[in-house]
Motif scaffolding. Structure first.
Motif, PDB file in Angstrom:
ATOM      1  N   TRP A  68      -2.440  -2.215  -3.092  1.00  0.00           N
ATOM      2  CA  TRP A  68      -3.846  -2.009  -2.781  1.00  0.00           C
ATOM      3  C   TRP A  68      -4.282  -0.641  -3.308  1.00  0.00           C
ATOM      4  O   TRP A  68      -3.570   0.349  -3.113  1.00  0.00           O
ATOM      5  CB  TRP A  68      -4.054  -2.071  -1.277  1.00  0.00           C
ATOM      6  CG  TRP A  68      -5.455  -1.757  -0.868  1.00  0.00           C
ATOM      7  CD1 TRP A  68      -5.965  -0.544  -0.568  1.00  0.00           C
ATOM      8  CD2 TRP A  68      -6.515  -2.703  -0.737  1.00  0.00           C
ATOM      9  NE1 TRP A  68      -7.303  -0.667  -0.260  1.00  0.00           N
ATOM     10  CE2 TRP A  68      -7.662  -1.980  -0.354  1.00  0.00           C
ATOM     11  CE3 TRP A  68      -6.614  -4.077  -0.903  1.00  0.00           C
ATOM     12  CZ2 TRP A  68      -8.892  -2.592  -0.135  1.00  0.00           C
ATOM     13  CZ3 TRP A  68      -7.839  -4.685  -0.691  1.00  0.00           C
ATOM     14  CH2 TRP A  68      -8.966  -3.938  -0.303  1.00  0.00           C
ATOM     15  N   ASN A 114      -0.453   2.762   6.855  1.00  0.00           N
ATOM     16  CA  ASN A 114      -1.178   2.637   5.588  1.00  0.00           C
ATOM     17  C   ASN A 114      -2.143   1.460   5.587  1.00  0.00           C
ATOM     18  O   ASN A 114      -2.523   0.958   4.531  1.00  0.00           O
ATOM     19  CB  ASN A 114      -0.165   2.510   4.432  1.00  0.00           C
ATOM     20  CG  ASN A 114       0.713   1.270   4.563  1.00  0.00           C
ATOM     21  OD1 ASN A 114       0.647   0.562   5.569  1.00  0.00           O
ATOM     22  ND2 ASN A 114       1.519   1.010   3.561  1.00  0.00           N
ATOM     23  N   ALA A 115      -2.487   0.945   6.775  1.00  0.00           N
ATOM     24  CA  ALA A 115      -3.380  -0.207   6.843  1.00  0.00           C
ATOM     25  C   ALA A 115      -4.813   0.198   6.501  1.00  0.00           C
ATOM     26  O   ALA A 115      -5.276   1.268   6.883  1.00  0.00           O
ATOM     27  CB  ALA A 115      -3.326  -0.823   8.238  1.00  0.00           C
ATOM     28  N   MET A 138       1.582  -3.457   3.734  1.00  0.00           N
ATOM     29  CA  MET A 138       0.555  -2.789   4.521  1.00  0.00           C
ATOM     30  C   MET A 138       0.754  -3.095   6.000  1.00  0.00           C
ATOM     31  O   MET A 138       1.066  -4.220   6.367  1.00  0.00           O
ATOM     32  CB  MET A 138      -0.825  -3.277   4.048  1.00  0.00           C
ATOM     33  CG  MET A 138      -1.966  -2.544   4.660  1.00  0.00           C
ATOM     34  SD  MET A 138      -3.549  -3.089   3.997  1.00  0.00           S
ATOM     35  CE  MET A 138      -3.634  -2.153   2.480  1.00  0.00           C
ATOM     36  N   ALA A 190       0.850  -1.188   0.000  1.00  0.00           N
ATOM     37  CA  ALA A 190       0.000   0.000   0.000  1.00  0.00           C
ATOM     38  C   ALA A 190       0.885   1.237   0.000  1.00  0.00           C
ATOM     39  O   ALA A 190       2.013   1.202   0.483  1.00  0.00           O
ATOM     40  CB  ALA A 190      -0.917   0.006   1.224  1.00  0.00           C
TER      41      ALA A 190
END
Length: 958
Positions: free
Chosen positions: A770, A738-739, A732, A695
RNA sequence: GCCCGAGUGGCGGAAUGGCAGACGCGACGGACUCAAAAUCCGUUGUCCGAAAGGGCGUGUGGGUUCGAGUCCCACCUCGGGCACCA
């Protein structure tokens, strides 16, 4: 970034439109129904789970042990306090889709999910929150179960295990005892019960290696001998001490730069008394049996590399302190050995050191001990070292050669001592240059070698740029018995030298491994207690089965004692040591010695223990008499034919466990196999490494990560709270801020969309970034399927078209054939693309005939099971789709009456012709040459060659 | 340094040696709408061209082949693993 997912799509006019909230409602309803009906309960051939699963109705067609079996496994997660993000379940969804597909093709599929709930992450979370790890772990497991359930994963819930559950670790302890009560018989190449060793010792058929008399040994002396054979043993060895964590850790848990893989603290090599597992006994089999496994070459290479098998010789050099043994892969260079180097920690250093060198040697040893491994590697061009003041004798020429110590020689590899051949080894070459030691040539390197180095051919090594390694004629390499001079082949010279070593008793050929025995004890609280007590003489005893489990005693003092991360001289302390009442016990071990006082082992097992065998417990989770029933294990994991080692049919997980978990688990499995407890030689027959979800992460000017959710994009530039930030891509997670939580996606689109998106992003083994804004594509696809089948005003099924037209029917069969093949091969991304193509065609038709609707729904079932079940039920079916047969294409429908073929002139497409699919090549040729465009392209020239690829294309060469 | 992988549109990606760019995202245009969203239809590798059409295109340079994203050789870049392992 600010995804468009902030508003839930809704539509007042279309009450029955497939929206996020409808998806939500459908999904929760089906999840409840599956649970209530035990839809995914999988029967065993014997034991407590042998009963058929609950009936879900009269039409229920359930799995049966008579069906071919399939054991699908995920690397189970450790339940962290932060819950799942969308990166975690990629592999779980993949195995679910595949498992569901295989169920629909007649397999009895076992798929379950457990929790690796002992270990550092759980303990550290508990320390942070101040709550007991038992409480936080239970809460985290509950959260994970809930989050995984929401994905609609078809797991047999009865089979879930948690490694920190006493009913589970009872068997982890039992397996430890099996390993403790076993030894490795090198002649038979297998582990055997220790009782058989004792019988051989008693009978005198196995003499003691040190020549002493077994019969005359005391009880304690005998115990020491036996302990020297055990596969689990206590030994004083160099270990990795991590003051920052307050525990020792395994070699596999130390990063390349000499720090702990958890916490990134410095690691110090210290000699300590710790529990070890004799995994080195299995080094050969762990390498050899890789051949039997369906794993990627890269993982196999990593395991081979880690085990580090190298063939060479052991050679003994006489010295004032007795023989010094070295390991070398180049015995043929023995004539070039002009000095020896010992690791600073080598036990002979003290006796070798002359009085005038003592101060320098001690100072060097002390400096080496205080250095972490990373510091020892900082500068690999400048060698350091100290002369001990002693000389050894080179056995091939009786030359007196000086003995040095240096930290480029590692105590943990080989014998911790080397013979230095400066002309033939770059490190020795540098060392000799550094300290002005002599460098005689023993090979005549070829002229090209000198040319590449820009030096003149010479046997005077002072002019050499580096050491020479290769096949070249030997010089100065003969004595009265061994003649290497004039030989040119290294292998031949090695052979001759090895023979001479054996003949003269100076050494022998051997195989050395980088792999070290596995350090198995940890000074922590949250782990499996050892099922071991010590008597007053310090002899270790395993506890009888009836005394298992040894439960982890409840205490508020669960925090480990940690130290200044740089304090190499601190000493580990086990939390369990503080529990005096627990440590001291009076027991009758049933060994005829009656009730006696014992002291418990206060270390705990490492995190890896529980994951070494969890797949076996899924098979028989409630068995109270054995860790797994024999018949059950053989059914699910037994070998399938000649040369098949047995094991899990598909194991999916991240590549990060390539040498940790996968090596340890293979080792335990092999011990249990040797002892007759298992029918399978290997735990995981097929291994598949899924990629990671990456991500975008953003850093501000201070290089600090900022919340990726709050970053906005404008004309390709990113900003956070008005300040510019830079973008990078990473795994991620929490640390990169950035989760993306799965709940964010469920709420807007539902779990089926999330599943579909993760599967459609790309091949399962590839990492992929993602993009929340891309998720809507899969949502639109599901919505279009829904709309093609359901009237959005009434919610009723609308399969209006009476019959299939021919092109649609052919497309259907092509799709069925393609999707089936893609599913089988786990190419879920292309399977989805084919379903979308079919559905887009249906959209153009403006409706969906009944036959096609049923096929679409069934093909959709593995990928989007909730929507598929809902549509299936609206189509009037009462049974779950789970065990409905996956469609098979009619081969006749895959052959078209006519086909379009491109006609190339010199490899460029110039025209297209429509020909009968069974047209002969001659007919195709005539048609191709008659095309106007072809005639124009040929411009009157006569074709040199005309190639017809039947059913494919035509190429005209001029 | 050694051992594995991988380089294809604006993005994710697809292509048993046989029509490069399936499918999705984004973008652009249109329909519907007072309007917007949603939905539906269409266009979308790039360059030249009004169009028809044509040129060029799968990291770089060679090679094999009637034909190469795919096979071979060399190189470049990126990712992963190992590394003073005797």
């Amino acid at each position: 970034m600010n995804p468009s997912t902030d508003e839930t799509p809704t539509d007042d006019q279309h009450t029955f439109r497939y929206t996020g909230s409808l998806a939500h409602e459908i999904e929760l309803r089906w999840q409840d129904r599956w649970d209530a009906a035990g839809t995914f309960d999988t029967p065993n051939p014997a034991g407590p789970l042998a009963a058929p699963p609950n009936s879900a109705g009269p039409n229920r067609v359930g799995p049966s042990v008579d069906s071919p079996k399939l054991f699908v496994l995920d690397m189970f997660p450790y339940p962290s306090g932060t819950g799942l993000h969308v990166g975690h379940p990629l592999g779980f969804i993949g195995t679910d889709v595949w498992g569901r597909f295989k169920r629909m093709t007649g397999f009895n599929v076992l798929h379950a999910m457990g929790f690796d709930s002992f270990g550092l992450p759980a303990e550290q979370y508990a320390v942070q929150t101040g709550q007991h790890p038992a409480i936080t772990t239970a809460a985290n497991v509950a959260t994970y179960r809930q989050q995984l359930r929401r994905l609609g994963l078809a797991h047999d819930r009865r089979r879930s295990v948690a490694t920190s559950d006493p009913s589970y670790y009872r068997w982890t302890q039992w397996i430890f005892n099996q390993i403790f009560e076993a030894w490795y018989d090198a002649d038979q190449r297998r582990a055997r019960p220790i009782a058989e060793l004792i019988a051989e010792l008693d009978a005198g058929t196995r003499p003691l290696t040190d020549g002493s008399d077994w019969a005359s040994l005391s009880r304690v002396e005998r115990a020491e001998v036996i302990d020297g054979y055990r596969l689990a043993y206590i030994a004083e060895t160099p270990v990795n001490w991590c003051p920052g964590l307050g525990t020792v850790v395994a070699n596999e848990e130390v990063t390349a730069d000499g720090r702990s893989d958890r916490g990134n603290f410095p690691i110090f090599k210290r000699s300590m008394r710790q529990w070890m597992m004799r995994i080195t006994a299995y080094a050969d089999r762990l390498i050899d049996d890789l051949e039997l496994l369906d794993w990627t070459d890269s993982i196999k290479a990593m395991q081979r590399n880690w085990i580090g098998r190298s063939e060479g010789a052991r050679v003994r050099f006489a010295s004032p302190a007795g023989p010094i043994e070295v390991f070398t892969t180049r015995p043929d260079t023995l004539f070039g050995a002009t000095f020896m180097v010992l690791a600073p920690e080598h036990p002979l250093v003290a006796t070798l050191t002359s009085p005038d060198q003592r101060a320098a040697v001690t100072a060097y040893q002390r400096a080496a001990q205080a250095k972490t491994d990373v510091a020892r590697q900082v500068d690999d061009t400048t060698k350091t070292g100290v002369f001990t003041g002693s000389y050894a004798i080179n056995p091939v020429n009786d030359a007196e050669i000086p003995v040095w110590i240096a930290d480029y020689v590692l105590m943990g590899y080989g014998t911790g001592a080397i013979m230095a051949v400066p002309c033939g080894d770059q490190r020795d070459f540098e060392f000799a240059r550094q300290f002005g030691l002599t460098v005689p040539a023993i090979q005549q390197p070829p002229a090209e070698w000198f040319a590449t180095n820009g030096t003149e051919p010479s046997l005077d090594t002072a002019t050499w740029a580096m050491a020479y390694v290769g096949n070249a004629p030997y010089v100065n390499s003969s004595n009265g018995e061994l003649q290497l001079d004039a030989m040119t082949d290294i292998a031949q010279a090695k052979h001759a030298t090895n023979d001479w070593l054996v003949a003269t008793g100076h050494g022998h050929a051997t195989i050395n491994y980088k792999l070290r025995d596995w350090l198995f004890s940890r000074q922590r609280y949250w782990g499996e207690p050892f099922p071991i007590v010590f008597d007053d003489d310090g002899v270790a005893h395993s506890l009888p089965d009836a005394m298992l489990p040894v439960e982890l005693p409840p205490t508020e003092g669960f925090s480990p004692r940690t130290f200044d991360p740089d304090d190499a001289m601190s000493d580990p302390e086990s939390p369990l040591d503080r529990l005096e009442d627990w440590v001291h016990v009076e027991l009758d071990l049933g060994d005829g010695r009656g009730v006696r006082r014992y002291r418990r082992e206060t270390n705990v097992m490492p995190q890896w223990a529980g994951s070494c065998w969890y797949e076996l417990r899924y098979l028989d989770p409630t068995n109270e008499h054995r860790f797994v029933d024999r018949a059950v294990e053989e059914y699910w994991m037994g070998p399938q034919g000649e040369g098949h080692p047995g094991g899990v049919d598909l194991y999916v997980g991240g590549v990060e466990h390539a040498v940790l978990h996968l090596l340890y688990a293979r080792f335990w499995h092999k011990v249990l196999f040797d002892l007759g407890h298992l029918s399978s030689k290997e735990p995981y027959h097929r291994l598949f490494n899924q990629g990671y979800i990456l991500a975008a992460a953003f850093k501000d000017e201070r290089e600090i990560y900022v919340d990726a959710h709050a970053v906005t994009e404008h004309d390709g530039a990113f900003s956070f709270e008005g300040n510019p930030v830079t973008r990078e891509w990473g795994k991620m997670g929490k640390s990169l801020k950035n989760a993306v939580a799965p709940d964010e996606i469920y709420d807007v689109y539902g779990a089926d969309t999330l599943r579909l998106y993760e599967m459609a992003m790309g091949p399962l083994d590839a990492s992929r970034p993602w993009e929340t804004r891309d998720v809507v594509g899969m949502y639109r696809f599901l919505q279009r399927i829904w709309r093609n089948l359901i009237d959005e005003q009434t919610g009723a099924i609308r399969t209006v078209l009476p019959a299939l037209d021919d092109p649609t029917e052919r497309l259907l069969h092509r799709t069925v054939a393609g999707v089936r093949a893609d599913m089988e091969a786990m190419r879920f991304n292309t399977a989805i693309a084919k379903l979308i193509e079919l559905n887009n065609h249906l959209t153009k038709l403006g409706g969906c005939p009944r036959d096609i609707a049923e096929h679409v729904v069934v093909m959709l079932a593995p990928l989007a099971p909730h929507m598929a079940e809902e549509l299936w039920s609206l189509l009037g079916h009462t049974a779950t789709l789970t065990y409905t047969d996956f469609p098979v294409a009619d081969p006749a429908m895959l052959i078209d009456a006519t086909i379009e073929m491109p006609v190339q002139v010199n490899g460029k497409v110039r025209a297209r012709i429509i020909v009968a699919s069974d047209a002969s090549d001659d007919v195709v040729k005539q048609m191709a040459l008659a095309e106007d465009k072809v005639i124009a392209a040929l411009a009157g020239t006569k074709p040199k060659k005309l190639i017809v690829v039947t059913g494919r294309m035509v190429n005209i060469v001029v």
